[in-house]
Design an enzyme around this catalytic site. Structure first.
Site, PDB file in Angstrom:
ATOM      1  N   SER A   1      42.211  56.952  35.905  1.00 16.66           N
ATOM      2  CA  SER A   1      41.384  56.750  34.716  1.00 16.66           C
ATOM      3  C   SER A   1      40.032  56.171  35.116  1.00 16.66           C
ATOM      4  O   SER A   1      39.944  55.403  36.089  1.00 16.66           O
ATOM      5  CB  SER A   1      42.097  55.764  33.790  1.00 16.66           C
ATOM      6  OG  SER A   1      41.216  55.273  32.808  1.00 16.66           O
TER       7      SER A   1
ATOM      8  N   TYR B   1      46.606  47.393  32.219  1.00 14.39           N
ATOM      9  CA  TYR B   1      46.796  48.847  32.319  1.00 14.39           C
ATOM     10  C   TYR B   1      45.871  49.409  33.402  1.00 14.39           C
ATOM     11  O   TYR B   1      46.305  50.145  34.298  1.00 14.39           O
ATOM     12  CB  TYR B   1      46.520  49.529  30.969  1.00 14.39           C
ATOM     13  CG  TYR B   1      46.263  51.005  31.111  1.00 14.39           C
ATOM     14  CD1 TYR B   1      47.299  51.885  31.446  1.00 14.39           C
ATOM     15  CD2 TYR B   1      44.979  51.537  30.953  1.00 14.39           C
ATOM     16  CE1 TYR B   1      47.053  53.240  31.606  1.00 14.39           C
ATOM     17  CE2 TYR B   1      44.730  52.893  31.112  1.00 14.39           C
ATOM     18  CZ  TYR B   1      45.764  53.739  31.442  1.00 14.39           C
ATOM     19  OH  TYR B   1      45.526  55.090  31.618  1.00 14.39           O
TER      20      TYR B   1
ATOM     21  N   LYS C   1      46.608  51.218  37.269  1.00 14.17           N
ATOM     22  CA  LYS C   1      46.086  52.497  37.794  1.00 14.17           C
ATOM     23  C   LYS C   1      45.448  52.278  39.159  1.00 14.17           C
ATOM     24  O   LYS C   1      45.629  53.079  40.080  1.00 14.17           O
ATOM     25  CB  LYS C   1      45.062  53.094  36.825  1.00 14.17           C
ATOM     26  CG  LYS C   1      45.669  53.644  35.558  1.00 14.17           C
ATOM     27  CD  LYS C   1      46.425  54.932  35.834  1.00 14.17           C
ATOM     28  CE  LYS C   1      47.285  55.361  34.676  1.00 14.17           C
ATOM     29  NZ  LYS C   1      48.230  56.421  34.998  1.00 14.17           N
TER      30      LYS C   1
HETATM   31  P1  NAD Z   1      51.380  60.145  26.911  1.00 12.94           P
HETATM   32  O1  NAD Z   1      51.978  58.823  26.574  1.00 12.94           O
HETATM   33  O2  NAD Z   1      51.231  61.145  25.833  1.00 12.94           O
HETATM   34  O3  NAD Z   1      52.199  60.814  28.106  1.00 12.94           O
HETATM   35  C1  NAD Z   1      52.886  60.063  29.082  1.00 12.94           C
HETATM   36  C2  NAD Z   1      54.300  60.615  29.161  1.00 12.94           C
HETATM   37  O4  NAD Z   1      55.030  59.905  30.155  1.00 12.94           O
HETATM   38  C3  NAD Z   1      55.079  60.460  27.848  1.00 12.94           C
HETATM   39  O5  NAD Z   1      55.671  61.699  27.520  1.00 12.94           O
HETATM   40  C4  NAD Z   1      56.141  59.404  28.158  1.00 12.94           C
HETATM   41  O6  NAD Z   1      57.324  59.617  27.416  1.00 12.94           O
HETATM   42  C5  NAD Z   1      56.328  59.601  29.649  1.00 12.94           C
HETATM   43  N1  NAD Z   1      56.784  58.418  30.374  1.00 12.94           N
HETATM   44  C6  NAD Z   1      56.301  57.158  30.315  1.00 12.94           C
HETATM   45  N2  NAD Z   1      56.966  56.351  31.151  1.00 12.94           N
HETATM   46  C7  NAD Z   1      57.890  57.117  31.771  1.00 12.94           C
HETATM   47  C8  NAD Z   1      58.883  56.865  32.752  1.00 12.94           C
HETATM   48  N3  NAD Z   1      59.063  55.644  33.256  1.00 12.94           N
HETATM   49  N4  NAD Z   1      59.683  57.895  33.153  1.00 12.94           N
HETATM   50  C9  NAD Z   1      59.524  59.123  32.636  1.00 12.94           C
HETATM   51  N5  NAD Z   1      58.590  59.431  31.711  1.00 12.94           N
HETATM   52  C10 NAD Z   1      57.789  58.425  31.282  1.00 12.94           C
HETATM   53  O7  NAD Z   1      49.967  59.852  27.605  1.00 12.94           O
HETATM   54  P2  NAD Z   1      48.814  60.861  28.060  1.00 12.94           P
HETATM   55  O8  NAD Z   1      47.615  60.564  27.251  1.00 12.94           O
HETATM   56  O9  NAD Z   1      49.314  62.239  28.121  1.00 12.94           O
HETATM   57  O10 NAD Z   1      48.536  60.299  29.518  1.00 12.94           O
HETATM   58  C11 NAD Z   1      49.094  60.891  30.673  1.00 12.94           C
HETATM   59  C12 NAD Z   1      48.629  60.117  31.895  1.00 12.94           C
HETATM   60  O11 NAD Z   1      47.198  60.112  31.948  1.00 12.94           O
HETATM   61  C13 NAD Z   1      49.065  58.654  31.879  1.00 12.94           C
HETATM   62  O12 NAD Z   1      49.399  58.275  33.200  1.00 12.94           O
HETATM   63  C14 NAD Z   1      47.819  57.926  31.424  1.00 12.94           C
HETATM   64  O13 NAD Z   1      47.766  56.617  31.891  1.00 12.94           O
HETATM   65  C15 NAD Z   1      46.715  58.787  32.047  1.00 12.94           C
HETATM   66  N6  NAD Z   1      45.428  58.671  31.347  1.00 12.94           N
HETATM   67  C16 NAD Z   1      45.362  58.914  30.012  1.00 12.94           C
HETATM   68  C17 NAD Z   1      44.138  58.771  29.345  1.00 12.94           C
HETATM   69  C18 NAD Z   1      44.048  58.979  27.861  1.00 12.94           C
HETATM   70  O14 NAD Z   1      43.101  58.471  27.261  1.00 12.94           O
HETATM   71  N7  NAD Z   1      44.959  59.695  27.228  1.00 12.94           N
HETATM   72  C19 NAD Z   1      42.982  58.408  30.058  1.00 12.94           C
HETATM   73  C20 NAD Z   1      43.076  58.218  31.428  1.00 12.94           C
HETATM   74  C21 NAD Z   1      44.322  58.363  32.072  1.00 12.94           C
HETATM   75  N1  UFG Z   2      36.432  52.765  18.754  1.00 14.92           N
HETATM   76  C1  UFG Z   2      36.138  52.383  17.475  1.00 14.92           C
HETATM   77  N2  UFG Z   2      37.169  52.291  16.585  1.00 14.92           N
HETATM   78  C2  UFG Z   2      38.455  52.565  16.899  1.00 14.92           C
HETATM   79  C3  UFG Z   2      38.752  52.962  18.234  1.00 14.92           C
HETATM   80  C4  UFG Z   2      37.715  53.049  19.131  1.00 14.92           C
HETATM   81  O1  UFG Z   2      34.989  52.125  17.146  1.00 14.92           O
HETATM   82  O2  UFG Z   2      39.350  52.446  16.038  1.00 14.92           O
HETATM   83  C5  UFG Z   2      35.334  52.903  19.721  1.00 14.92           C
HETATM   84  C6  UFG Z   2      35.480  52.024  20.952  1.00 14.92           C
HETATM   85  O3  UFG Z   2      34.897  50.760  20.717  1.00 14.92           O
HETATM   86  C7  UFG Z   2      34.756  52.841  22.020  1.00 14.92           C
HETATM   87  C8  UFG Z   2      35.008  54.280  21.598  1.00 14.92           C
HETATM   88  O4  UFG Z   2      35.361  54.231  20.216  1.00 14.92           O
HETATM   89  O5  UFG Z   2      33.360  52.610  21.944  1.00 14.92           O
HETATM   90  C9  UFG Z   2      36.154  54.934  22.361  1.00 14.92           C
HETATM   91  O6  UFG Z   2      37.310  54.111  22.277  1.00 14.92           O
HETATM   92  P1  UFG Z   2      38.756  54.642  22.719  1.00 14.92           P
HETATM   93  O7  UFG Z   2      39.715  53.548  22.447  1.00 14.92           O
HETATM   94  O8  UFG Z   2      39.009  55.967  22.139  1.00 14.92           O
HETATM   95  O9  UFG Z   2      38.588  54.871  24.289  1.00 14.92           O
HETATM   96  P2  UFG Z   2      38.193  53.815  25.439  1.00 14.92           P
HETATM   97  O10 UFG Z   2      36.972  54.376  26.103  1.00 14.92           O
HETATM   98  O11 UFG Z   2      38.147  52.443  24.971  1.00 14.92           O
HETATM   99  O12 UFG Z   2      39.485  53.909  26.366  1.00 14.92           O
HETATM  100  C10 UFG Z   2      39.837  55.129  27.001  1.00 14.92           C
HETATM  101  C11 UFG Z   2      41.359  55.179  27.216  1.00 14.92           C
HETATM  102  C12 UFG Z   2      41.780  54.136  28.198  1.00 14.92           C
HETATM  103  C13 UFG Z   2      40.959  54.216  29.434  1.00 14.92           C
HETATM  104  C14 UFG Z   2      39.493  54.137  29.099  1.00 14.92           C
HETATM  105  C15 UFG Z   2      38.606  54.282  30.292  1.00 14.92           C
HETATM  106  O13 UFG Z   2      42.042  54.946  26.023  1.00 14.92           O
HETATM  107  O14 UFG Z   2      43.114  54.391  28.556  1.00 14.92           O
HETATM  108  O15 UFG Z   2      39.169  55.197  28.195  1.00 14.92           O
HETATM  109  O16 UFG Z   2      38.820  55.520  30.872  1.00 14.92           O
HETATM  110  F1  UFG Z   2      41.278  53.187  30.257  1.00 14.92           F
END
Ligand code: NAD
Ligand code: UFG
Length: 338
Positions: free
Chosen positions: A125, A150, A154
């Protein structure tokens, strides 16, 4: 034919990536404990592609189960999405995040090594950059101190992967640093279905517009940005999925651990996002200005040059498509997968 193991493949990004892998002709085994997802997502993947991935409901921390999976399937690559991702929850339950994300990755890596599987794509991330010193953020920027457990989980896994690659040259690893994934599959059948109240901007806004939540709180309008609201690099989840396929190809001829940013290079403010969602949905987004959210930074967007040059990958879908696909998904599935 060799197969790809997708941990967390029932989740938001994992399901879209599993779909892209199946469409590209790969054999896919999904391993997921369904702690934050639904098996319905995999049924939808099968509905869209006409091919079902194999599914193992299991925890990535279960080494004995992983051993069995590697014994049963000729797996040559692992895409590791499984993990917990809620920032606020990680502050309240830091040990759970170490256990799931760091220990889970350790168990998986050990099982891979034991099975002779050395190709891995890891979901990292942009949060690992912490409070970035420069914008846009290139991979050469030093990783900072992530602002929450979190993010630190990572970074710990990234460090573990780099140490492993340095110790044993058989490893081929892609560390993908995602910016802000949004959007949904164009069919409206697959999308983001967070449990409970969403933490992130786009799913929150989408639930406001379908009437599940009363209004959006905009966290701060006094940031040093053009309109005072936070700026992020939103990337369509299907572009992100395609980035994983390119990373897989790149690992054919690269050993060691490599980092690639997956972002668009374009920043949008919260107010830009509200306006774009109003256009896509044809409905107003009720909102109010609220105090800043602790731990948020003002601006974050990628320099995606490295992925363009080395993976031949660029994000092709713009903001209107991200918002109209989100809207189609939310409109067709107001209660998510139900
Ligand atoms: P998500 O929660 O939709 O998907 C994660 C999946 O992993 C889920 O289906 C959950 O059931 C499964 N899981 C969690 N713990 C587990 C375990 N111990 N064993 C088996 N399965 C398990 O999240 P996502 O948004 O699809 O994110 C996927 C990956 O990308 C994650 O590692 C997350 O940290 C990373 N990531 C997500 C974002 C974002 O904003 N969505 C940003 C940066 C990185
Ligand atoms: N925001 C609002 N209202 C809300 C939610 C978010 O104003 O209800 C704003 C936040 O302040 C930020 C922007 O919208 O300015 C985006 O916020 P998100 O929560 O959607 O995303 P972030 O950038 O805070 O976080 C995301 C992922 C994290 C990751 C991070 C950096 O959720 O997992 O990007 O990659 F760590």
């Amino acid at each position: 034919m060799s197969k790809i193991l997708v941990t967390g493949g029932a989740g938001y990004i994992g399901s879209h990536t599993s779909l892209a892998l199946l469409q590209a002709g790969f054999e896919v085994v999904v391993l997921d404990n369904l702690s934050n997802s639904s098996a319905e997502a995999l049924r939808r993947v099968a509905q869209i592609t006409g091919r079902a991935p194999s599914f193992v409901q299991a925890d990535v921390r279960d080494g004995a189960m992983l051993k069995e999976v590697f014994a049963q399937h000729p797996i040559d690559t692992v895409l590791h999405f499984a993990g917990l991702k809620a920032v606020g929850e990680s502050v309240a339950q830091p040990l759970r995040y170490v256990d799931n994300n760091v220990h889970g990755s350790q168990v998986l890596l050990q099982a891979m090594a034991d099975a002779g599987v050395f190709k891995l794509v890891f979901s990292s991330s942009a949060t690992v950059y912490g409070e970035p010193a420069q914008m846009p953020i290139a991979e050469s920027c030093p990783v900072g101190r992530p602002t929450n457990p979190y993010g630190r989980s990572k970074l710990m896994v990234e460090d573990m992967l780099r140490d492993l690659a340095a110790a044993d040259q058989r490893w081929r690893m892609a560390i993908l640093r995602y910016f802000n994934p949004v959007g949904a599959h164009e069919t409206g059948l697959l999308g983001e279905d967070p449990r409970g109240t969403p933490n992130n901007l786009v799913p929150y806004m989408a639930q406001v517009v379908v009437g599940r939540l009363p209004e959006l709180a905009v966290y701060g309008n006094d940031y040093p940005t053009a309109d005072g609201t936070g700026v992020r690099d939103y990337i369509h989840v299907v572009d992100l999925a395609e980035g994983h396929l390119r990373a897989l190809q790149a690992l054919h001829f690269r050993s060691g651990a490599h980092v690639w940013n997956l972002g668009t290079g374009q920043g949008y403010s919260v107010l830009d996002m509200i306006r774009a969602f109003e256009v896509a949905s044809g409905r107003p987004v009720p909102y109010r200005i609220a105090p800043r959210r602790p731990g948020d930074i003002a601006i974050c967007y990628a320099d995606p040059t490295k992925a363009r040059l080395e993976l031949d990958w660029v994000a092709r879908r713009g903001l209107p498509e991200m918002m109209s696909d989100t809207w189609r998904w939310q409109h067709m599935n107001p209660a998510g997968y139900g």
